[in-house]
Design an enzyme around this catalytic site. Structure first.
Site, mmCIF file in Angstrom:
data_model
loop_
_atom_site.group_PDB
_atom_site.id
_atom_site.type_symbol
_atom_site.label_atom_id
_atom_site.label_comp_id
_atom_site.label_asym_id
_atom_site.label_seq_id
_atom_site.Cartn_x
_atom_site.Cartn_y
_atom_site.Cartn_z
ATOM 1 N N GLY A 47 38.175 36.937 46.350
ATOM 2 C CA GLY A 47 38.852 38.108 45.401
ATOM 3 C C GLY A 47 38.461 37.605 43.961
ATOM 4 C CD GLN A 52 39.287 35.007 38.742
ATOM 5 O OE1 GLN A 52 39.742 35.942 39.468
ATOM 6 N NE2 GLN A 52 39.292 33.717 38.943
ATOM 7 C CB CYS A 92 41.893 30.178 41.454
ATOM 8 S SG CYS A 92 41.449 31.362 39.958
ATOM 9 C CG LEU A 93 36.107 32.066 42.414
ATOM 10 C CD1 LEU A 93 35.433 33.604 42.725
ATOM 11 C CD2 LEU A 93 35.161 31.141 43.098
ATOM 12 C CG HIS A 134 45.014 34.503 43.574
ATOM 13 N ND1 HIS A 134 45.261 32.970 43.541
ATOM 14 C CD2 HIS A 134 43.935 34.504 42.778
ATOM 15 C CE1 HIS A 134 44.457 32.431 42.742
ATOM 16 N NE2 HIS A 134 43.700 33.385 42.295
ATOM 17 C CD GLU A 135 41.708 37.568 43.072
ATOM 18 O OE1 GLU A 135 41.641 37.523 41.638
ATOM 19 O OE2 GLU A 135 41.565 36.625 43.876
ATOM 20 C CG HIS A 138 43.554 36.347 38.128
ATOM 21 N ND1 HIS A 138 43.363 35.050 37.316
ATOM 22 C CD2 HIS A 138 43.126 35.917 39.363
ATOM 23 C CE1 HIS A 138 42.744 34.137 38.011
ATOM 24 N NE2 HIS A 138 42.712 34.590 39.355
HETATM 25 NI NI NI Z 1 42.054 33.244 40.922
#
Ligand code: NI
Length: 166
Positions: A47, A52, A92-93, A134-135, A138
């Site tokens: 995701g 991000q 997480c990226l 999670h997204e 952000h």
């Molecule tokens: Ni993330």
């Protein structure tokens, strides 16, 4: 399409609340979604949220209900379906190479607009519900480490692999 640079923890864009998408039908939003999908595929994530990729707008891409494809949720709003929660490891990226155990709602209800600007709503369960939470975090400038209850459950993937698998 283009692969976008992913912001890492410490960049201000990741700790600031994102702004609503004023016009989900705008060509630049469609282009952003395509670029985010390409960036996510390149990075090997599950995701991605617009902040991000340094775009402070309320837009995420998450696994679709079919379990195969991705879908964009624009201006998403989420709420728990009930009080059930689940603990699981997530990464997480924006924190490459790390994992932490986070408690999330097991079931949630979401409302958003889709890539055509049409209203969508649904219920998400389990892994998909986790990714959506999670997204959406952000979009509020929140990263998962702030939700880790026990910091012995946080570390580098290589060190945690055995435990994460258990
Ligand atoms: Ni993330």
């Amino acid at each position: 399409m283009a692969i976008l640079k992913i912001a890492r923890m410490g960049h201000p864009v990741l700790i600031s609340p994102a702004q609503p998408v004023a016009d989900p039908n705008a060509p630049e939003i469609r282009r952003l979604i395509a670029d985010m999908a390409e960036t996510l595929a390149d990075a090997g994530g599950v995701g991605l949220a617009a902040p991000q990729v340094h775009v402070p707008l309320r837009l995420v891409i998450v696994p679709a209900a079919d379990g195969q494809s991705l879908e964009a949720l624009i201006n998403p709003v989420i709420e728990p379906e009930d009080e059930t929660t689940e603990d699981a490891f997530e990464g997480c990226l924006s924190l490459p190479g790390m994992l932490g155990r986070v408690r999330r709602w097991a079931r949630l209800r979401y409302r958003a607009q889709d890539i055509d600007g049409q209203p969508v709503e649904g219920v998400a369960l389990g892994f998909r519900a986790r990714v959506i939470q999670h997204e959406c975090d952000h979009l509020d400038g929140r990263l998962y480490p702030s939700r880790i209850a026990d910091f012995t459950d946080f570390g580098f993937v290589e060190e945690m692999r055995q435990r994460a698998a258990g």
